[in-house]
Design an enzyme around this catalytic site. Structure first.
Site, PDB file in Angstrom:
ATOM      1  N   HIS A   1       1.472  -7.066  -1.976  1.00  0.00           N
ATOM      2  CA  HIS A   1       1.254  -5.613  -1.846  1.00  0.00           C
ATOM      3  C   HIS A   1       0.195  -4.967  -1.259  1.00  0.00           C
ATOM      4  CE1 HIS A   1       2.791  -1.362  -3.724  1.00  0.00           C
ATOM      5  NE2 HIS A   1       1.068  -1.272  -3.131  1.00  0.00           N
TER       6      HIS A   1
ATOM      7  N   HIS B   1      -2.214  -2.283   1.930  1.00  0.00           N
ATOM      8  CA  HIS B   1      -2.311  -1.356   2.490  1.00  0.00           C
ATOM      9  C   HIS B   1      -2.800  -1.916   3.772  1.00  0.00           C
ATOM     10  CE1 HIS B   1       0.327   1.117   0.273  1.00  0.00           C
ATOM     11  NE2 HIS B   1      -0.855   0.948  -0.672  1.00  0.00           N
ATOM     12  N   LEU B   2      -2.445  -1.809   4.768  1.00  0.00           N
ATOM     13  CA  LEU B   2      -3.505  -2.241   6.414  1.00  0.00           C
ATOM     14  C   LEU B   2      -3.350  -1.137   6.822  1.00  0.00           C
ATOM     15  CD1 LEU B   2      -1.780  -5.815   7.236  1.00  0.00           C
ATOM     16  CD2 LEU B   2      -3.914  -5.272   6.489  1.00  0.00           C
TER      17      LEU B   2
ATOM     18  N   LYS C   1      10.453  -0.436   0.990  1.00  0.00           N
ATOM     19  CA  LYS C   1       9.526   0.387  -0.356  1.00  0.00           C
ATOM     20  C   LYS C   1      10.067   1.287  -1.430  1.00  0.00           C
ATOM     21  CE  LYS C   1       5.943   1.444  -2.800  1.00  0.00           C
ATOM     22  NZ  LYS C   1       4.537   0.440  -2.804  1.00  0.00           N
TER      23      LYS C   1
ATOM     24  N   HIS D   1       7.179   2.242  -6.020  1.00  0.00           N
ATOM     25  CA  HIS D   1       6.565   2.458  -6.625  1.00  0.00           C
ATOM     26  C   HIS D   1       6.695   3.775  -8.223  1.00  0.00           C
ATOM     27  CE1 HIS D   1       1.846   4.994  -6.709  1.00  0.00           C
ATOM     28  NE2 HIS D   1       3.316   5.721  -7.766  1.00  0.00           N
TER      29      HIS D   1
ATOM     30  N   HIS E   1       2.030  -2.655  -8.846  1.00  0.00           N
ATOM     31  CA  HIS E   1       1.269  -2.797  -9.210  1.00  0.00           C
ATOM     32  C   HIS E   1       2.371  -1.475 -10.830  1.00  0.00           C
ATOM     33  CE1 HIS E   1       2.548   1.489  -7.474  1.00  0.00           C
ATOM     34  NE2 HIS E   1       2.002   0.656  -6.286  1.00  0.00           N
TER      35      HIS E   1
ATOM     36  N   ASP F   1      -3.008  -4.172  -3.809  1.00  0.00           N
ATOM     37  CA  ASP F   1      -2.684  -3.142  -3.645  1.00  0.00           C
ATOM     38  C   ASP F   1      -4.500  -2.543  -3.140  1.00  0.00           C
ATOM     39  OD1 ASP F   1      -1.211  -0.407  -3.420  1.00  0.00           O
ATOM     40  OD2 ASP F   1      -2.034   0.495  -5.859  1.00  0.00           O
TER      41      ASP F   1
ATOM     42  N   ALA G   1      -6.797   8.437  -3.665  1.00  0.00           N
ATOM     43  CA  ALA G   1      -6.558   7.115  -4.253  1.00  0.00           C
ATOM     44  C   ALA G   1      -6.448   6.363  -3.461  1.00  0.00           C
ATOM     45  CB  ALA G   1      -5.433   7.740  -4.999  1.00  0.00           C
TER      46      ALA G   1
HETATM   47  C1  NCD Z   1      -2.042   3.596  -1.771  1.00  0.00           C
HETATM   48  C2  NCD Z   1      -2.640   4.122  -0.433  1.00  0.00           C
HETATM   49  O1  NCD Z   1      -3.931   4.030  -0.152  1.00  0.00           O
HETATM   50  O2  NCD Z   1      -2.125   3.643   0.633  1.00  0.00           O
HETATM   51  N1  NCD Z   1      -3.281   4.049  -2.911  1.00  0.00           N
HETATM   52  C3  NCD Z   1      -2.919   3.611  -4.694  1.00  0.00           C
HETATM   53  O3  NCD Z   1      -3.860   4.154  -4.797  1.00  0.00           O
HETATM   54  N2  NCD Z   1      -2.858   1.979  -4.855  1.00  0.00           N
HETATM   55  C4  NCD Z   1      -0.536   3.676  -2.546  1.00  0.00           C
HETATM   56  C5  NCD Z   1      -0.495   3.269  -3.233  1.00  0.00           C
HETATM   57  O4  NCD Z   1       0.317   1.662  -3.338  1.00  0.00           O
HETATM   58  O5  NCD Z   1      -0.189   4.073  -4.564  1.00  0.00           O
HETATM   59 ZN    ZN Z   2       0.165   0.424  -2.844  1.00  0.00          ZN
END
Ligand code: NCD
Ligand code: ZN
Length: 353
Positions: A14, A16-17, A107, A144, A182, A255, A271
Site C-alpha cells: 500500500h 502512494h507514489l 480499491k 479504505h 491500514h 501507506d 492527511a
Molecule cells: C492518503 C493520501 O494522501 O493519498 N492519505 C492518508 O492519510 N492515508 C490516502 C489514504 O490512504 O487514505
Molecule cells: Zn493510502
C-alpha cells in the site's frame, strides 16, 4: 558487534507514489527498499481503467529509469497497479484488469473518505456485479475502511465501517479476497481474525509506533496526521500484538502518502505520513519495541506475497542497529519540500544494503 537484521526483500502492499514530477522523488525512495509496490490509484483524476493503470505504470517506470538508484534496484522494482472503484466500474473492466497482468487489485474508497476520494463509491452494494466478477476471477478488493457520514465521530468511523459495510460485503461475497487497508483499531484487527483466510489486513508503521497522544499532546503535530486517524494507545497495542503474532493475515503496507510540507503545515492540513525512505527502520523499531524482530520477515516479505499469490522475492536487504537522523525534508515538485515522518529525529535502525 553491531546487531544486524537481514530480510528477504520486502514488498509494500500500500503506497502512494502520486504522478508527474512527484515521481522523481517518490519512485527511487520506494524502489530503494521494496520490489513490488501496490500503487494506490487516488490520482487527480483517479486511475479508473486498465488503460489508465497501464499508462500510469509506464510513467512510474520512466521515473525509475531516470533516477540514480542502482541498476539492481531498478530491475527488481515492480509497480503493481490498482483500479479505483467508482459507481460506474463494470464487470468487463474487471476482466480487462485481470487480463492485463499488471492490475493487482481494485480499491474501494467510500466517497469523501480521504485524500482525492471524491469519485469514490456512494452505493457500495450497487457494485455487486463488480464484486461478483472479482470474486470469480480472484482479483482482490482493497478497502479504505471508514464510513464518511458527517455525524459519525472521526474516531468511530473504522468500527462503523466494519459493522455496517464490510460485514455486508463479506456476507454477500464470502469468497472475495479482501484487504482491510491500514487498520487502526483493535476492532479491525479482531474483525479480520474472525474472518476466513480470504480476508487480510495491512498495517502502517505509524499505527504501530504512535497513538493519538503523539499527534495531539503538547501541540498539534501535522506530520502525524493521516487517515484513518491515529487512535488511542490500547488500539496501538493490539495492532502491535497482531502484527508481531506471526498470523499471515497481517502484512506490511506503509501507506506512505506524500504531501508538500506547506500543505500539511496549514490551517487545513492534508492527511498522509511520508515514510517510504525509512519504512523498514520504522517497522524494525516497532517490532523491536515488543521483542519481536524475528517476526518481521514474514510480515514484511512473505505474508503479503502469499496472499496475492505472488512468488517470494529472491534478494535480501539488511538493516543495522545503527543510529540515523531522519532528513528534515526532501526536494519535492518544483521548489517545494516533502517532510518525512519523524523528520530530524534519530532512529535506532538503518538500512545498510
Ligand atoms: C492518503 C493520501 O494522501 O493519498 N492519505 C492518508 O492519510 N492515508 C490516502 C489514504 O490512504 O487514505
Ligand atoms: Zn493510502
Amino acid at each position: 558487534m553491531t546487531q544486524t537484521l537481514t530480510l528477504i526483500q520486502p514488498d509494500d502492499w500500500h503506497i502512494h507514489l502520486r504522478d508527474g514530477d512527484a515521481l522523481a522523488t517518490t519512485v527511487p525512495h520506494a524502489a530503494n527498499s521494496f520490489n513490488r509496490v501496490i500503487c494506490m490509484p487516488n490520482l487527480v483524476p483517479p486511475v479508473k481503467t486498465t488503460e489508465q493503470a497501464v499508462a500510469y505504470r509506464e510513467r512510474i517506470l520512466t521515473a525509475l529509469a531516470n533516477s540514480v538508484i542502482s541498476d539492481d534496484r531498478k530491475s527488481a522494482f515492480d509497480p503493481r497497479m490498482v483500479l479505483y472503484l467508482t459507481d460506474h466500474t463494470t464487470a468487463e473492466e474487471i476482466r480487462l484488469a485481470k487480463a492485463s497482468g499488471v492490475v493487482q487489485a481494485v480499491k474501494l474508497y467510500p466517497a469523501g473518505a480521504t485524500t482525492n476520494s471524491a469519485d469514490g463509491v456512494t452505493d457500495i452494494l450497487g457494485r455487486a456485479c463488480v464484486f461478483e466478477a472479482m470474486q470469480q476471477i480472484g482479483l482482490p478488493l482493497l478497502v479504505h475502511g471508514e464510513v464518511t457520514h458527517a455525524d459519525v465521530d472521526i474516531f468511530d468511523r473504522e468500527k462503523r465501517f466494519l459493522d455496517e459495510i464490510l460485514s455486508v460485503i463479506i456476507a454477500n461475497f464470502p469468497e472475495l479476497k479482501i484487504v482491510m487497508e491500514h487498520i487502526t483499531t483493535a476492532d479491525a484487527a479482531d474483525f479480520c481474525l474472525a474472518q476466513k483466510d480470504n480476508v487480510a489486513a495491512t498495517i502502517t508503521p505509524q499505527h504501530l509506533l504512535f497513538n493519538r497522544n503523539h499527534m495531539l499532546v503538547g501541540g498539534v503535530k501535522p506530520h502525524y496526521y493521516c487517515l484513518p486517524i491515529l487512535k488511542r494507545a490500547d488500539h496501538q497495542k493490539r495492532l502491535l500484538e497482531v502484527a508481531t503474532s506471526g498470523n499471515p493475515k497481517f502484512f506490511l503496507g506503509t501507506d506512505s502518502a506524500p504531501h508538500a510540507t506547506h500543505t500539511k503545515e496549514s490551517a487545513c492540513g492534508c492527511a498522509g505520513c511520508y515514510s517510504a525512505v525509512h519504512a523498514l527502520p520504522l517497522y524494525a523499531t516497532a517490532f523491536e519495541s515488543v521483542g519481536a524482530l524475528d517476526k518481521m520477515e514474514n510480515f514484511a516479505s512473505r505474508f503479503g506475497a502469499n496472499f496475492y499469490g505472488l512468488p517470494i522475492n529472491q534478494t535480501t536487504i539488511t538493516l543495522a542497529k545503527q543510529d540515523q537522523v531522519i532528513a528534515d525534508a526532501y526536494d519535492y515538485l518544483d521548489g517545494k519540500t516533502l517532510t518525512p515522518l519523524l523528520a530530524g529525529q534519530t532512529l535506532a535502525w538503518t538500512q545498510i544494503s
